[in-house]
Design a protein around this motif. Structure first.
Motif, PDB file in Angstrom:
ATOM      1  N   THR A 174       0.837  -1.203   0.000  1.00  0.00           N
ATOM      2  CA  THR A 174       0.000   0.000   0.000  1.00  0.00           C
ATOM      3  C   THR A 174       0.873   1.255   0.000  1.00  0.00           C
ATOM      4  O   THR A 174       2.098   1.181   0.042  1.00  0.00           O
ATOM      5  CB  THR A 174      -0.920   0.050   1.232  1.00  0.00           C
ATOM      6  N   THR A 175       0.209   2.385   0.009  1.00  0.00           N
ATOM      7  CA  THR A 175       0.863   3.659   0.235  1.00  0.00           C
ATOM      8  C   THR A 175       0.795   3.998   1.725  1.00  0.00           C
ATOM      9  O   THR A 175       0.320   3.201   2.538  1.00  0.00           O
ATOM     10  CB  THR A 175       0.158   4.748  -0.590  1.00  0.00           C
ATOM     11  N   HIS A 176       1.251   5.199   2.086  1.00  0.00           N
ATOM     12  CA  HIS A 176       1.173   5.641   3.480  1.00  0.00           C
ATOM     13  C   HIS A 176      -0.240   6.159   3.751  1.00  0.00           C
ATOM     14  O   HIS A 176      -0.736   7.027   3.027  1.00  0.00           O
ATOM     15  CB  HIS A 176       2.192   6.755   3.735  1.00  0.00           C
ATOM     16  N   PRO A 177      -0.898   5.669   4.789  1.00  0.00           N
ATOM     17  CA  PRO A 177      -2.287   6.088   5.048  1.00  0.00           C
ATOM     18  C   PRO A 177      -2.422   7.561   5.394  1.00  0.00           C
ATOM     19  O   PRO A 177      -3.502   8.137   5.234  1.00  0.00           O
ATOM     20  CB  PRO A 177      -2.719   5.197   6.210  1.00  0.00           C
ATOM     21  N   GLY A 178      -1.350   8.185   5.850  1.00  0.00           N
ATOM     22  CA  GLY A 178      -1.427   9.602   6.160  1.00  0.00           C
ATOM     23  C   GLY A 178      -1.351  10.492   4.937  1.00  0.00           C
ATOM     24  O   GLY A 178      -1.695  11.677   5.000  1.00  0.00           O
ATOM     25  N   ASP A 179      -0.907   9.928   3.819  1.00  0.00           N
ATOM     26  CA  ASP A 179      -0.735  10.712   2.594  1.00  0.00           C
ATOM     27  C   ASP A 179      -1.733  10.363   1.508  1.00  0.00           C
ATOM     28  O   ASP A 179      -2.038  11.198   0.654  1.00  0.00           O
ATOM     29  CB  ASP A 179       0.677  10.504   2.016  1.00  0.00           C
ATOM     30  N   SER A 180      -2.199   9.132   1.510  1.00  0.00           N
ATOM     31  CA  SER A 180      -2.938   8.609   0.368  1.00  0.00           C
ATOM     32  C   SER A 180      -4.297   8.064   0.786  1.00  0.00           C
ATOM     33  O   SER A 180      -4.398   7.295   1.755  1.00  0.00           O
ATOM     34  CB  SER A 180      -2.112   7.490  -0.291  1.00  0.00           C
ATOM     35  N   ASN A 181      -5.328   8.452   0.047  1.00  0.00           N
ATOM     36  CA  ASN A 181      -6.685   8.019   0.370  1.00  0.00           C
ATOM     37  C   ASN A 181      -6.835   6.507   0.304  1.00  0.00           C
ATOM     38  O   ASN A 181      -7.499   5.909   1.144  1.00  0.00           O
ATOM     39  CB  ASN A 181      -7.669   8.676  -0.594  1.00  0.00           C
ATOM     40  N   SER A 182      -6.238   5.871  -0.701  1.00  0.00           N
ATOM     41  CA  SER A 182      -6.414   4.420  -0.857  1.00  0.00           C
ATOM     42  C   SER A 182      -5.956   3.682   0.393  1.00  0.00           C
ATOM     43  O   SER A 182      -6.642   2.776   0.882  1.00  0.00           O
ATOM     44  CB  SER A 182      -5.671   3.909  -2.095  1.00  0.00           C
ATOM     45  N   GLU A 336     -15.108  11.902   9.613  1.00  0.00           N
ATOM     46  CA  GLU A 336     -14.548  12.057  10.958  1.00  0.00           C
ATOM     47  C   GLU A 336     -14.008  10.738  11.516  1.00  0.00           C
ATOM     48  O   GLU A 336     -13.056  10.718  12.300  1.00  0.00           O
ATOM     49  CB  GLU A 336     -15.591  12.649  11.917  1.00  0.00           C
ATOM     50  N   VAL A 337     -14.597   9.625  11.078  1.00  0.00           N
ATOM     51  CA  VAL A 337     -14.113   8.313  11.517  1.00  0.00           C
ATOM     52  C   VAL A 337     -12.726   8.050  10.936  1.00  0.00           C
ATOM     53  O   VAL A 337     -11.804   7.606  11.632  1.00  0.00           O
ATOM     54  CB  VAL A 337     -15.102   7.204  11.090  1.00  0.00           C
ATOM     55  N   VAL A 338     -12.577   8.319   9.633  1.00  0.00           N
ATOM     56  CA  VAL A 338     -11.283   8.130   8.980  1.00  0.00           C
ATOM     57  C   VAL A 338     -10.245   9.078   9.563  1.00  0.00           C
ATOM     58  O   VAL A 338      -9.094   8.694   9.812  1.00  0.00           O
ATOM     59  CB  VAL A 338     -11.410   8.327   7.457  1.00  0.00           C
ATOM     60  N   ASP A 339     -10.637  10.325   9.801  1.00  0.00           N
ATOM     61  CA  ASP A 339      -9.697  11.307  10.349  1.00  0.00           C
ATOM     62  C   ASP A 339      -9.144  10.853  11.691  1.00  0.00           C
ATOM     63  O   ASP A 339      -7.939  10.966  11.961  1.00  0.00           O
ATOM     64  CB  ASP A 339     -10.387  12.660  10.517  1.00  0.00           C
ATOM     65  N   SER A 340     -10.021  10.357  12.551  1.00  0.00           N
ATOM     66  CA  SER A 340      -9.585   9.905  13.868  1.00  0.00           C
ATOM     67  C   SER A 340      -8.611   8.740  13.754  1.00  0.00           C
ATOM     68  O   SER A 340      -7.569   8.709  14.429  1.00  0.00           O
ATOM     69  CB  SER A 340     -10.806   9.497  14.707  1.00  0.00           C
ATOM     70  N   LEU A 341      -8.938   7.772  12.879  1.00  0.00           N
ATOM     71  CA  LEU A 341      -8.061   6.619  12.687  1.00  0.00           C
ATOM     72  C   LEU A 341      -6.712   7.054  12.135  1.00  0.00           C
ATOM     73  O   LEU A 341      -5.652   6.619  12.616  1.00  0.00           O
ATOM     74  CB  LEU A 341      -8.730   5.623  11.738  1.00  0.00           C
ATOM     75  N   LEU A 342      -6.731   7.915  11.141  1.00  0.00           N
ATOM     76  CA  LEU A 342      -5.487   8.300  10.479  1.00  0.00           C
ATOM     77  C   LEU A 342      -4.612   9.170  11.366  1.00  0.00           C
ATOM     78  O   LEU A 342      -3.381   9.119  11.269  1.00  0.00           O
ATOM     79  CB  LEU A 342      -5.786   8.996   9.156  1.00  0.00           C
ATOM     80  N   ALA A 343      -5.223   9.954  12.227  1.00  0.00           N
ATOM     81  CA  ALA A 343      -4.434  10.747  13.170  1.00  0.00           C
ATOM     82  C   ALA A 343      -3.638   9.825  14.087  1.00  0.00           C
ATOM     83  O   ALA A 343      -2.448  10.061  14.366  1.00  0.00           O
ATOM     84  CB  ALA A 343      -5.345  11.659  13.987  1.00  0.00           C
ATOM     85  N   THR A 344      -4.286   8.753  14.525  1.00  0.00           N
ATOM     86  CA  THR A 344      -3.600   7.777  15.378  1.00  0.00           C
ATOM     87  C   THR A 344      -2.509   7.049  14.602  1.00  0.00           C
ATOM     88  O   THR A 344      -1.381   6.882  15.091  1.00  0.00           O
ATOM     89  CB  THR A 344      -4.609   6.757  15.943  1.00  0.00           C
ATOM     90  N   LEU A 345      -2.835   6.606  13.384  1.00  0.00           N
ATOM     91  CA  LEU A 345      -1.847   5.893  12.569  1.00  0.00           C
ATOM     92  C   LEU A 345      -0.656   6.778  12.256  1.00  0.00           C
ATOM     93  O   LEU A 345       0.494   6.322  12.257  1.00  0.00           O
ATOM     94  CB  LEU A 345      -2.486   5.399  11.276  1.00  0.00           C
ATOM     95  N   ASP A 346      -0.914   8.041  11.964  1.00  0.00           N
ATOM     96  CA  ASP A 346       0.163   8.946  11.597  1.00  0.00           C
ATOM     97  C   ASP A 346       1.156   9.092  12.732  1.00  0.00           C
ATOM     98  O   ASP A 346       2.372   9.109  12.515  1.00  0.00           O
ATOM     99  CB  ASP A 346      -0.434  10.310  11.206  1.00  0.00           C
ATOM    100  N   GLN A 347       0.640   9.185  13.958  1.00  0.00           N
ATOM    101  CA  GLN A 347       1.515   9.297  15.123  1.00  0.00           C
ATOM    102  C   GLN A 347       2.411   8.083  15.259  1.00  0.00           C
ATOM    103  O   GLN A 347       3.585   8.192  15.658  1.00  0.00           O
ATOM    104  CB  GLN A 347       0.693   9.485  16.383  1.00  0.00           C
ATOM    105  N   ARG A 348       1.881   6.915  14.905  1.00  0.00           N
ATOM    106  CA  ARG A 348       2.617   5.676  15.135  1.00  0.00           C
ATOM    107  C   ARG A 348       3.480   5.261  13.947  1.00  0.00           C
ATOM    108  O   ARG A 348       4.389   4.426  14.112  1.00  0.00           O
ATOM    109  CB  ARG A 348       1.628   4.574  15.490  1.00  0.00           C
ATOM    110  N   LEU A 349       3.207   5.829  12.784  1.00  0.00           N
ATOM    111  CA  LEU A 349       3.940   5.412  11.592  1.00  0.00           C
ATOM    112  C   LEU A 349       5.023   6.399  11.164  1.00  0.00           C
ATOM    113  O   LEU A 349       5.972   6.012  10.482  1.00  0.00           O
ATOM    114  CB  LEU A 349       2.987   5.189  10.421  1.00  0.00           C
ATOM    115  N   ARG A 350       4.875   7.669  11.536  1.00  0.00           N
ATOM    116  CA  ARG A 350       5.904   8.643  11.156  1.00  0.00           C
ATOM    117  C   ARG A 350       7.163   8.429  11.978  1.00  0.00           C
ATOM    118  O   ARG A 350       7.100   8.207  13.183  1.00  0.00           O
ATOM    119  CB  ARG A 350       5.396  10.072  11.367  1.00  0.00           C
ATOM    120  N   PRO A 351       8.326   8.541  11.332  1.00  0.00           N
ATOM    121  CA  PRO A 351       9.559   8.352  12.102  1.00  0.00           C
ATOM    122  C   PRO A 351       9.799   9.485  13.079  1.00  0.00           C
ATOM    123  O   PRO A 351       9.307  10.581  12.945  1.00  0.00           O
ATOM    124  CB  PRO A 351      10.649   8.348  10.997  1.00  0.00           C
TER     125      PRO A 351
END
Length: 351
Positions: A174-182, A336-351
């Motif tokens: 996949t791509t990065h969920p914080g950058d890409s809709n897919s 808002e559901v996707v935003d909440s999930l992606l905010a959490t993922l972004d925190q954990r996936l960004r170096p």
């Protein structure tokens, strides 16, 4: 006398051609330039000369910059553009929070799917993970794929695997969920399949960290799928439209096939207009018959089901036509559901 007449005729023809060329350039100069930032999966659509001509017939020259859909609201300077065109309504809502919109338009949509190869689909079918639908197209049981990933099953551990005996985990690239809709929607689908909650979220994070480096735009892994084939990855998350467009262009790799996630979800590609020029582009894309026909030619699904069905029937996909209708579709998540999930993922996936 005949020679003189021939010279006169030739001169008239040359002047006519030159005049037509000048007129064409003057006509092009009179076009209003509209600038947009668009999801990379739509770059080929806007590059199509027929699309350019259709827009020019309405007095517009559209210049685009392709970017990841979710990047648009975070790192893209939106004030440079007349419109944004991300890959979903969820990403469009995020864009609208970053810059006020004058209007939104949803001209077409495309489901998420997985680009792969017939030997890989056969291998996964032997594992009970993939199967053919009654119409003939391939379907991937998302829950079973996630179970393989959860158990860290490698490709070389699949019984009878001679197609891809690599010491790599069975994962969808996949791509990065914080950058890409897919990737963002993929993460949400995975979380639903895993039952939600903290443990499921940990497993979703692992789906991305186990891949290693993540691309930012859906077009990037798909281009590597086209150019490198199995040397890149056996399973690549794409929009159906990307695969169909490549099939129309004759650029699919040998043994290419498309496998539909079960369940999948539609991604409604949405124009967010920031001014009158952007609104005009949105209205044309949503209503102009020629532009809608060309969207179908590029694999996007519109309200005209017959148009997309004729296109899908021409695309090679493991010996069966791609489905004109999809049945195992779940509604797209609320923004808002996707935003909440992606905010959490972004925190954990960004170096």
């Amino acid at each position: 006398m005949k020679r003189r007449l021939w010279i006169i005729v030739a001169t008239v023809v040359v002047l006519a051609v030159v005049g037509a060329g000048i007129g064409w350039h003057l006509g092009m100069d009179r076009l209003d330039t509209v600038r947009g930032v668009v999801g990379s999966e739509k770059a080929a659509f806007f590059a199509d000369q027929r699309v350019k001509d259709a827009l020019a017939s309405h007095g517009l020259r559209v210049e685009i910059d392709p970017r990841g859909s979710r990047e648009m609201a975070t790192t893209v300077p939106l004030d440079r553009y007349d419109f944004a065109f991300p890959g979903s309504e969820q990403s469009a809502e995020q864009v609208k929070r970053a810059r006020a919109a004058t209007g939104t338009y949803t001209p077409f949509w495309s489901p998420l799917a997985v680009a792969t190869f017939t030997p890989i689909a056969d291998l996964l079918a032997a594992e009970g993970v993939a199967s053919r639908a009654s119409e003939g197209h391939w379907v991937l049981d998302f829950g079973k794929v996630l179970d393989l990933a959860r158990r860290d099953v490698r490709w070389d551990q699949l019984e009878g695997n001679v197609a891809y005996p690599a010491r790599r985990d069975v994962l969808v690239t996949t791509t990065h969920p914080g950058d890409s809709n897919s990737a963002g929607v993929y993460a949400w689908l995975a979380l639903q399949q895993l039952g939600g909650g903290a443990k499921a979220l940990d497993e979703v994070v692992k789906l991305f960290t186990d891949q290693g480096g993540l691309e930012r735009s859906t077009e990037d892994p798909f281009e590597k799928y086209l150019s490198q084939g199995l040397n890149y990855a056996p399973l690549v998350l794409v929009y159906e439209a990307q695969y169909v467009d490549a099939g129309q262009a004759g650029t699919l790799p040998p043994n290419a096939t498309l496998v539909y996630l079960s369940p999948t979800t539609p991604s409604a590609h949405t124009v967010v207009a920031f001014d009158g020029a952007g609104d005009e582009v949105g209205r044309l894309l949503a209503n102009d018959p020629e532009l809608l026909r060309l969207a179908a030619e590029h694999g996007f699904r519109t309200a005209d089901e017959a148009a997309i069905a004729s296109v899908l029937a021409r695309v090679p996909a493991g010996g069966a036509a791609l489905p004109a209708k999809l049945t195992d579709i779940v509604p797209a998540p609320a923004p808002e559901v996707v935003d909440s999930l992606l905010a959490t993922l972004d925190q954990r996936l960004r170096p």
